[in-house]
Structure formats: C-alpha cells, structure tokens
Write an enzyme that holds these catalytic residues in place. Structure first.
Site, PDB file in Angstrom:
ATOM      1  N   HIS A 100      14.293  -4.602 -31.055  1.00 28.07           N
ATOM      2  CA  HIS A 100      13.959  -3.948 -29.687  1.00 28.07           C
ATOM      3  C   HIS A 100      15.277  -2.871 -29.652  1.00 28.07           C
ATOM      4  CE1 HIS A 100      11.696  -7.551 -28.853  1.00 28.07           C
ATOM      5  NE2 HIS A 100      11.360  -7.242 -27.480  1.00 28.07           N
TER       6      HIS A 100
ATOM      7  N   HIS B 141       3.919  -7.031 -31.039  1.00 24.98           N
ATOM      8  CA  HIS B 141       5.000  -7.242 -30.282  1.00 24.98           C
ATOM      9  C   HIS B 141       4.648  -8.298 -29.277  1.00 24.98           C
ATOM     10  CE1 HIS B 141       8.714  -5.623 -27.750  1.00 24.98           C
ATOM     11  NE2 HIS B 141       8.498  -6.865 -27.518  1.00 24.98           N
TER      12      HIS B 141
ATOM     13  N   HIS C  59       6.383 -12.473 -28.272  1.00 34.29           N
ATOM     14  CA  HIS C  59       7.414 -13.500 -28.150  1.00 34.29           C
ATOM     15  C   HIS C  59       6.393 -14.824 -27.742  1.00 34.29           C
ATOM     16  CE1 HIS C  59      10.838 -10.750 -27.827  1.00 34.29           C
ATOM     17  NE2 HIS C  59       9.760 -10.030 -27.267  1.00 34.29           N
TER      18      HIS C  59
ATOM     19  N   ASP D 112       3.890  -8.291 -25.187  1.00 38.32           N
ATOM     20  CA  ASP D 112       5.297  -8.805 -25.212  1.00 38.32           C
ATOM     21  C   ASP D 112       5.607  -9.987 -24.739  1.00 38.32           C
ATOM     22  OD1 ASP D 112       8.126  -8.374 -25.271  1.00 38.32           O
ATOM     23  OD2 ASP D 112       8.283  -7.091 -23.663  1.00 38.32           O
ATOM     24  N   ASP D 113       5.305 -10.570 -23.313  1.00 41.21           N
ATOM     25  CA  ASP D 113       5.605 -11.898 -22.751  1.00 41.21           C
ATOM     26  C   ASP D 113       4.301 -11.904 -21.844  1.00 41.21           C
ATOM     27  OD1 ASP D 113       8.245 -12.581 -23.812  1.00 41.21           O
ATOM     28  OD2 ASP D 113       8.473 -10.668 -23.034  1.00 41.21           O
TER      29      ASP D 113
ATOM     30  N   GLU E 278      14.474   0.094 -24.735  1.00 47.04           N
ATOM     31  CA  GLU E 278      13.795  -0.350 -23.608  1.00 47.04           C
ATOM     32  C   GLU E 278      14.668  -0.425 -22.509  1.00 47.04           C
ATOM     33  OE1 GLU E 278      13.616  -4.956 -23.603  1.00 47.04           O
ATOM     34  OE2 GLU E 278      11.755  -4.874 -22.422  1.00 47.04           O
TER      35      GLU E 278
HETATM   36  N1  HPA Z   1      13.159  -7.418 -24.204  1.00 46.19           N
HETATM   37  C1  HPA Z   1      14.337  -8.215 -24.566  1.00 46.19           C
HETATM   38  N2  HPA Z   1      14.052  -9.464 -25.187  1.00 46.19           N
HETATM   39  C2  HPA Z   1      13.145 -10.164 -24.900  1.00 46.19           C
HETATM   40  C3  HPA Z   1      11.968  -9.570 -24.240  1.00 46.19           C
HETATM   41  C4  HPA Z   1      11.715  -8.093 -24.088  1.00 46.19           C
HETATM   42  O1  HPA Z   1      11.012  -7.432 -23.494  1.00 46.19           O
HETATM   43  N3  HPA Z   1      11.039 -10.454 -24.152  1.00 46.19           N
HETATM   44  C5  HPA Z   1      11.505 -11.700 -24.612  1.00 46.19           C
HETATM   45  N4  HPA Z   1      12.639 -11.179 -24.882  1.00 46.19           N
HETATM   46 ZN    ZN Z   2       9.864  -7.851 -26.475  1.00 49.36          ZN
END
Ligand code: HPA
Ligand code: ZN
Length: 334
Positions: free
Chosen positions: A194, A14, A16, A274-275, A197
């Site tokens: 996703h 996971h 991006h 994630d990021d 969340e």
């Molecule tokens: N959630 C949804 N969209 C996203 C995320 C996330 O954590 N990171 C980058 N785009």
């Molecule tokens: Zn994500």
C-alpha cells in the site's frame, strides 16, 4: 451496463480477507465461540461504519477480526468471500491476510493459514475461482515483528505468493521495512505494498526504490510527472479501490476520483473492493458506482478487467487463458 459489469470476467487484486467479514457472519462466529461483541444487532454494526480517515476504520476492523479464533472461522470467512466472487464472475482473486492481527491475540500462524488456504482450495474445485495469497505486514508494528512473521510463514511458503504492507500509512514509510522486504524476496515472495493512499508521493517512490514492489496498492497520490513516468516505465499496475477511497475520505466524491486521470496518463489501473464489508460494496459495486460517477465506457471497464488479469501474479499461460475468456465475452457484448 449492469449486466455487462455482472458478467464481465475479472480478477480482484486488492482485498483484505479480514475486511470481507460481513456483520452477519461476525455475529454467527462470535456466538459459536462465546465471544461478546459490543454491538447488539447487524444494523447497529453498520451504523458504526462511518469513518473520518484510515485509522478510524482500522480501529473497528481490528476489533471485528478479534472474534476469529479457530481454523474453521478463517475457513468460513474466506469461503464466504469466494462464494461472492463466483456470483460476480470474479474468476481469480489475490487475497491479503494480516497474520499479525491474529498472532498478536495468541492465534497461531498455522490456524490462520490453514483455514484460509483450505477454503481457497475448496473454492477452486467447487466454484472454479482461483486465488493466491498475499501475506501483509502491519506497518504500525516494528520491522522486528515483521521479521518474526516472515519466519513463522516459512513452513507454509508453498501456500503464499507475495508479501504486502498495510495498516496505518502516515508515519510508517516503506523505508521502515526495507530489510524485511529484501529478506522476503530472498525467500521467493513477490513484493507489493500500500502506498500513496493517505501518504505522500514520497512513500510511493520509497516503495518502488527501496522495496522494489511489483504492484502499488491504491497509489492515489501518484500525481508527480516523474513518478508517473517511473511507474509507466516499470509497467506496474495500481490496485484502485473507489468505494474505499470515499469511505475513508481519501477522495471527497466519486465524481472527483482520479482513476480517469490515471488512465489518461498511461497508468495501468484495476478496480477492487479493499474491505467490502466495511466500505459499501463488493468489487462489482465498485465497478457500478465508478462507471456511473465518471460516465465510463464499456471499453474502460474492459481495460480494468484486462489489467486485472494482465497484472495479476498468475503464470503467463493462465493469464492468457483468462484474457481469452474475457476477450470472447467482450467481443459478444461490447
Ligand atoms: N489501507 C491500509 N491498511 C488496510 C486497508 C487500507 O485500505 N484495509 C485494510 N488494511
Ligand atoms: Zn487495502
């Protein structure tokens, strides 16, 4: 423990690519492309990375991606992330990219996919890190727009393994994308999304039943008995992102993170970043902080790593090779 985490062979499922854009590289690319950014220094950028919720983050994330213009920019972004993978013994990674973030600014699909995929190819040769690509639809845009993206991807189908669904979750349920996911599967893409969340358990049900997803990204809000039972029955994994969860206030404190509870319910979980450029650390930092917060054992960390290969989208024989490598390491270091 630190050394164990650093050396543990693992996969990241996971991530991006636009979220791996470190401020230093952002400044460098902005400069060479003659693009003004609204911050004066790397420190100022980092100061701005304080978020109340997902949308708060997304606004800054899309603005940051706005300096990516040429194939070389996408190449540099991706290669820089893959170098970090090699440093952390991430042996394999499944990279999400958001074509619409770029095509909406007039950058061609071809520019994006060529830059990213050439970096992946080079990293496999030079760094020994393997990767697969997940094309993610932006859920705040229309299904029609996603269909257009699917169409644009078809000449590059051989470079893309899966489709995902990201961006603003609340008010954009999986049901909005049922048709485009069905069409994507028909083209041979594997569906992931996703879900849960910020959104409710209902969105996870929809992702399972309407999109037929093979992996759940995040899934924090899965705690309903029959939903957990269904996820376990389908034998699909959750790609959990601890530092993302605290950065976006999905979880108030890592000490209250539900990952242990998920494991206790029999769910297959993995740990991911994630990021990483926005949420305070790469995948190993996520391992380190969640281990400390919940006093996780080496056996728990081994389970995350094993799941990361087992529930990757790799062919079975390649999975087996990675798991053998992991098992050999664990035998020596547990
Ligand atoms: N959630 C949804 N969209 C996203 C995320 C996330 O954590 N990171 C980058 N785009
Ligand atoms: Zn994500």
């Amino acid at each position: 423990m630190l050394q164990f985490i650093n050396q543990l062979p693992k996969a990241e499922l996971h991530l991006h690519i636009e979220g791996s854009f470190e401020p230093e590289l952002m400044f460098e690319i902005a400069k060479r492309n003659n693009i003004e950014i609204k911050y004066n220094s790397v420190e100022e950028v980092k100061e701005a990375y304080k978020f109340d919720c997902l949308q708060d983050f997304l606004d800054i994330y899309y603005a940051g991606a706005g300096v990516l213009t040429y194939e070389r920019d996408f190449y540099d972004l991706t290669y820089s992330y893959l170098e970090k993978c090699a440093e952390q013994n991430v042996r394999h990674t499944e990279i999400m990219f958001d074509p619409q973030t770029h095509t909406h600014r007039g950058i061609s699909f071809e520019t994006v996919i060529n830059g990213i995929s050439k970096a992946c190819e080079e990293a496999k040769k030079k760094l020994g890190v393997t990767s697969l690509l997940i094309m993610s639809y932006l859920r705040h845009l229309s299904e029609k727009d996603a269909f257009k993206t699917l169409e644009q991807s078809l000449p590059y189908k051989h470079l893309i393994k899966a489709v995902g669904l990201d961006s603003s979750e609340m008010g954009n349920p999986p049901s909005k994308f049922e048709k485009v996911f069905a069409a994507s599967v028909k083209e041979g893409y594997i569906p992931v999304a996703h879900a849960g969340e910020e959104g409710p358990a209902e969105y996870i049900w929809e992702a399972l039943n309407l999109l037929d997803i093979k992996r759940i990204d995040h899934g924090n809000n899965c705690f309903e008995d029959d939903l957990i039972e269904e996820i376990v029955k389908r034998d699909i994994a959750l790609t959990v992102c601890p530092l993302s969860n605290t950065a976006l206030q999905v979880v108030d404190d890592l000490k209250n993170h539900p990952i242990k509870k998920m494991m206790a319910k029999g769910l297959k979980v993995t740990v991911n970043s994630d990021d990483p450029a926005y949420f305070g650390g790469q995948v190993n930092q996520n391992f380190i902080e969640i281990q400390e917060a919940l006093d996780l054992s080496k056996a728990d960390l081994y389970e995350f790593a094993k799941n990361s290969f087992q529930y990757s989208l790799l062919d079975e024989d390649v999975k087996r090779e990675y798991i053998e490598e992991l098992d050999a390491f664990y035998l020596e270091n547990r």
